[in-house]
Design an enzyme around this catalytic site. Structure first.
Site, PDB file in Angstrom:
ATOM      1  CE  LYS A 115      -4.119  -1.492   1.948  1.00  0.00           C
ATOM      2  NZ  LYS A 115      -5.682  -1.296   2.455  1.00  0.00           N
ATOM      3  CE  LYS A 197      -9.411 -12.886  -4.290  1.00  0.00           C
ATOM      4  NZ  LYS A 197      -9.055 -13.389  -2.638  1.00  0.00           N
ATOM      5  CE  LYS A 200     -13.688  -5.411  -1.091  1.00  0.00           C
ATOM      6  NZ  LYS A 200     -12.611  -4.815   0.322  1.00  0.00           N
TER       7      LYS A 200
END
Ligand code: TRP
Length: 335
Positions: A115, A197, A200
């Protein structure tokens, strides 16, 4: 004994819209757990702000996720559903545990490294100490199991280390939780790239199907789904050679309950042109009641409020019992 059932707890960040992948891979199976476990699920809004959020969107997604979980079968009478920021005991415990979590440990977290590489302009203290808050989220409820995806295993390991460290200094305080990585549940891949994958946070909106999506959009995305460019163009289960078709077969099988042999027979000689729209229809049929029920719940603000208030009250009660013990052990004067 107040409670004989084993306790399970998990948090979900309201940082993106839920997808078909999260439903088939995880949420679908959660409702049934309440028979065996005392389950806590919370929207991790405090974790979400470690990355900059649009305030209105964060508020909308927090409520939307709550509505969607209920629509997917999480009964609020049988599960404790709450919003993280409504239970300040968690954040207070988070502060204490920060002081028992080492700089070196936090530096090793792969999610922090990922991140901070992605958000170079905002590598804030919260992003770094996030795992200590997550440890508090978990340990406040003394759960036996923490259901998480592979990506969160390292944080649960850290939680166990922090709990053991605290217990060894002050005596038995926290139950040491186990990560719980369910074996059931399909791993649904992106429709535009069957090697990654369905997520979201995927940048390509054509790769993911969202729970709230309209039928025509679902059908369109499945018509455009990537299949494989082998010459036979037939519906056959061969994940290594035909990952795109395998992904669609997996989805179709999860929606209809049909085994792969039956699907091969059903589309024998028909090719992808018939198969892709059929998968789209099956998904649209599966999601329609969830979307309608979520919409109905979202319109009923009073009901949602009653759910998250009751959830927060029960969660606070449990978390305070742990926090009170911890405050006493570290030497705080009782109020
Ligand atoms: N860190 C988790 C994620 O990003 C969300 C989370 C926060 C969580 N607190 C938790 C998960 C406690 C399990 C238990 O997905």
């Amino acid at each position: 004994m107040e409670n004989e059932k084993k306790v399970m707890l998990s948090g979900i960040q309201p940082s993106g819209d839920l997808t078909l992948g999260s439903y088939l891979g995880a949420i679908k199976h959660w409702g049934a757990r309440a028979e065996e476990f005392d389950c806590y699920y919370f929207m991790a809004d405090m974790h979400s702000i470690t990355v900059r959020q649009d305030p209105a969107a964060l508020r909308r997604r927090t409520l939307e996720q709550l509505a969607q979980y209920i629509a997917c079968g999480l009964d609020p009478e049988k599960n404790t559903l709450f919003i993280q920021s409504h239970v300040p005991e968690q954040a207070c415990l988070g502060w204490v545990l920060n002081c028992y979590t080492m700089f070196g440990e936090l530096s090793r977290m792969t999610q922090f490294k990922d991140k901070s590489a992605k958000n170079k302009e905002n590598i804030n203290g919260g992003l770094f100490t996030y795992p200590a808050l997550m440890a508090a989220d978990i340990l406040a409820y003394q759960p036996d199991f923490v259901p998480v995806g592979e990506d969160q295993k390292q944080h649960v390991e850290l939680t166990r280390n922090v709990a053991q460290r605290f217990n060894s200094i002050y005596g038995e305080t926290f139950k040491i939780p186990e990560p719980y990585i369910p074996k059931v549940g399909a791993r649904i891949m992106s429709l535009s790239d069957p090697t990654s994958k369905m997520s979201k946070s995927d940048k390509d909106p054509n790769g993911s199907i969202y729970l709230m999506e309209r039928r025509e959009d679902i059908l369109r995305k499945f018509k455009r789904a990537v299949t494989d460019c082998d010459t036979e163009r037939c519906v056959r289960w061969d994940p290594a050679a035909k990952p795109g078709v395998a992904n669609l077969m997996q989805i179709y099988s999860a929606c209809t309950g049909k085994p792969y042999e039956d699907i091969e027979r059903e589309f024998d000689g028909l090719g992808y042109g018939a198969f892709k729209p059929a998968v789209g229809e099956a998904v649209a049929d599966l999601l329609q009641p969830i979307r309608e029920e979520s919409g109905r719940l979202l319109a009923d603000k009073a009901y949602l409020e009653s759910v998250y208030r009751a959830g927060a009250e029960k969660a606070s009660h449990t978390a305070w019992k742990t926090l009170r013990k911890v405050y006493k052990k570290v030497g705080f004067v009782a109020r």
